[in-house]
Scaffold this motif. Sequence first.
Motif, short mmCIF file in Angstrom:
data_model
loop_
_atom_site.label_atom_id
_atom_site.label_comp_id
_atom_site.label_asym_id
_atom_site.label_seq_id
_atom_site.Cartn_x
_atom_site.Cartn_y
_atom_site.Cartn_z
N ASP A 103 -30.72 8.25 10.89
CA ASP A 103 -30.91 8.90 12.20
C ASP A 103 -31.48 10.30 12.07
N LEU A 104 -31.24 10.93 10.94
CA LEU A 104 -31.66 12.34 10.77
C LEU A 104 -32.89 12.49 9.89
N LEU A 105 -33.37 11.38 9.34
CA LEU A 105 -34.49 11.44 8.41
C LEU A 105 -35.71 12.02 9.11
N PRO A 106 -36.23 13.15 8.61
CA PRO A 106 -37.40 13.72 9.28
C PRO A 106 -38.60 12.78 9.19
N LYS A 107 -39.48 12.83 10.19
CA LYS A 107 -40.72 12.02 10.18
C LYS A 107 -41.53 12.35 8.93
N HIS A 117 -40.80 11.87 5.90
CA HIS A 117 -40.00 12.20 4.71
C HIS A 117 -40.34 11.23 3.59
N ARG A 118 -40.24 11.72 2.38
CA ARG A 118 -40.62 10.92 1.21
C ARG A 118 -39.77 9.67 1.02
N LEU A 119 -38.59 9.63 1.66
CA LEU A 119 -37.73 8.45 1.55
C LEU A 119 -37.78 7.58 2.81
N GLY A 120 -38.81 7.78 3.63
CA GLY A 120 -38.85 7.11 4.93
C GLY A 120 -39.19 5.62 4.87
N ALA A 121 -39.89 5.19 3.83
CA ALA A 121 -40.43 3.82 3.83
C ALA A 121 -39.41 2.79 3.33
N GLY A 122 -39.47 1.62 3.92
CA GLY A 122 -38.71 0.46 3.44
C GLY A 122 -37.27 0.80 3.12
N ASN A 123 -36.87 0.44 1.94
CA ASN A 123 -35.49 0.62 1.51
C ASN A 123 -35.32 1.85 0.62
N ASP A 124 -36.33 2.74 0.64
CA ASP A 124 -36.33 3.86 -0.31
C ASP A 124 -35.13 4.80 -0.14
N LEU A 125 -34.67 4.96 1.10
CA LEU A 125 -33.56 5.90 1.33
C LEU A 125 -32.32 5.49 0.53
N MET A 126 -31.87 4.26 0.70
CA MET A 126 -30.64 3.84 0.01
C MET A 126 -30.90 3.56 -1.46
N LEU A 127 -32.13 3.27 -1.80
CA LEU A 127 -32.47 3.14 -3.23
C LEU A 127 -32.28 4.50 -3.91
N ALA A 128 -32.76 5.56 -3.28
CA ALA A 128 -32.59 6.90 -3.85
C ALA A 128 -31.11 7.26 -3.96
N VAL A 129 -30.34 6.90 -2.94
CA VAL A 129 -28.89 7.18 -2.99
C VAL A 129 -28.26 6.43 -4.18
N ALA A 130 -28.67 5.18 -4.38
CA ALA A 130 -28.14 4.41 -5.50
C ALA A 130 -28.57 5.02 -6.84
N MET A 131 -29.80 5.52 -6.89
CA MET A 131 -30.29 6.13 -8.13
C MET A 131 -29.49 7.39 -8.47
N VAL A 132 -29.25 8.21 -7.45
CA VAL A 132 -28.49 9.44 -7.70
C VAL A 132 -27.06 9.09 -8.08
#
Lengths: 196, 196
Positions: free
Chosen positions: A140-144, A146-161
């Motif tokens: 909901d807060l992801l800026p337009k 943003h580098r993690l905006g596409a597909g499943n990248d947001l939760m992928l990055a969270v899993a990576m961290v």
Amino acid sequence: MTQPLVPDERRPANGGPKAAARNRTALIAAAREIYAAYGLDAPLSAIARRAGVGQGVLYRHFPDRAALAGAVLDENVRQIEQAAAARDALFTDVLGVLTWHVTESAAFLGLLHAGGAVGRSEALVYALGLSERVERALRDLLPKGHRLGAGNDLMLAVAMVSGAVAGPTREDRERRALDAWRLLGVEVGPVRPFGG
Amino acid sequence: MTQPLVPDERRPANGGPKAAARNRTALIAAAREIYAAYGLDAPLSAIARRAGVGQGVLYRHFPDRAALAGAVLDENVRQIEQAAAARDALFTDVLGVLTWHVTESAAFLGLLHAGGAVGRSEALVYALGLSERVERALRDLLPKGHRLGAGNDLMLAVAMVSGAVAGPTREDRERRALDAWRLLGVEVGPVRPFGG
């Protein structure tokens, strides 16, 4: 010696519903600390002791390990949701709160790896539900743009961290998590609990 | 019924040293497959069955779970080292071999998270030794000015990708791993075993 007529575990909580709520809160806080220090397999007796209650009280609130771990996770997710719902919340701030929980809570770490679990499907369904709440709060807060905006990248990055978080102290784990966000080129706000 | 005078576990391997080496290789290959499908807690009897040997033979080669898991890990690391030592080896190729093992082997995945383990220090020391061998193999090939060249970034990125690997099939896990490398902006060669 004689046994007590009613074993401790079956006696109603002293002090009524208020004390019960207080005990529950204390048990969740104690579980969070003990999990962070010793992992999810830590003895329940250590958690009861840290919370200052008997093991009978613990079992009254949480019939098994999964119930207690679930309550801790639920509380972590709720804090992230609250951070996201706060007035003027920024994506980076919520990432900071998420990173706090990832570095502070072994249980939470496991949750964000839940996609990889094999078997134990009931726990998995539960974990995926919590994981989706985290995703909603962040998305909901992801800026337009943003580098993690596409597909499943947001939760992928969270899993990576989360996957990179390791180390004997919370500070070590925070350093690893911040290095991981840096490698991903993602800005993170202060790493702290919501309201902390 | 009478018990055999010498229990099966103590009898020398039939067929001498050649058969023993063949059995050992078969057991490691079987363990790799069973671990990938069922995790590190899979019953040893399933591994012996898959290898086509009796449980006694398994115990003769690997006195406990840790010994067998260690042999599988050692074999994974050796393949990465061989890929790195191959003539004209490229960093991206070795990353591809590493990614294969990460997506194929549950045991190997755990190894690259080893930094986060609490307790069980003997296993940890062993895992860290293997992890350092992986790092050495990769670092020797790291091109000058590569994005993972600084400080601990190389193995941090490996931990991040390993941490993100999840999914019911190897193909799912490979997709996640490749997405993770993409998010890190790191080029990876074909995902395959060394020599495969």
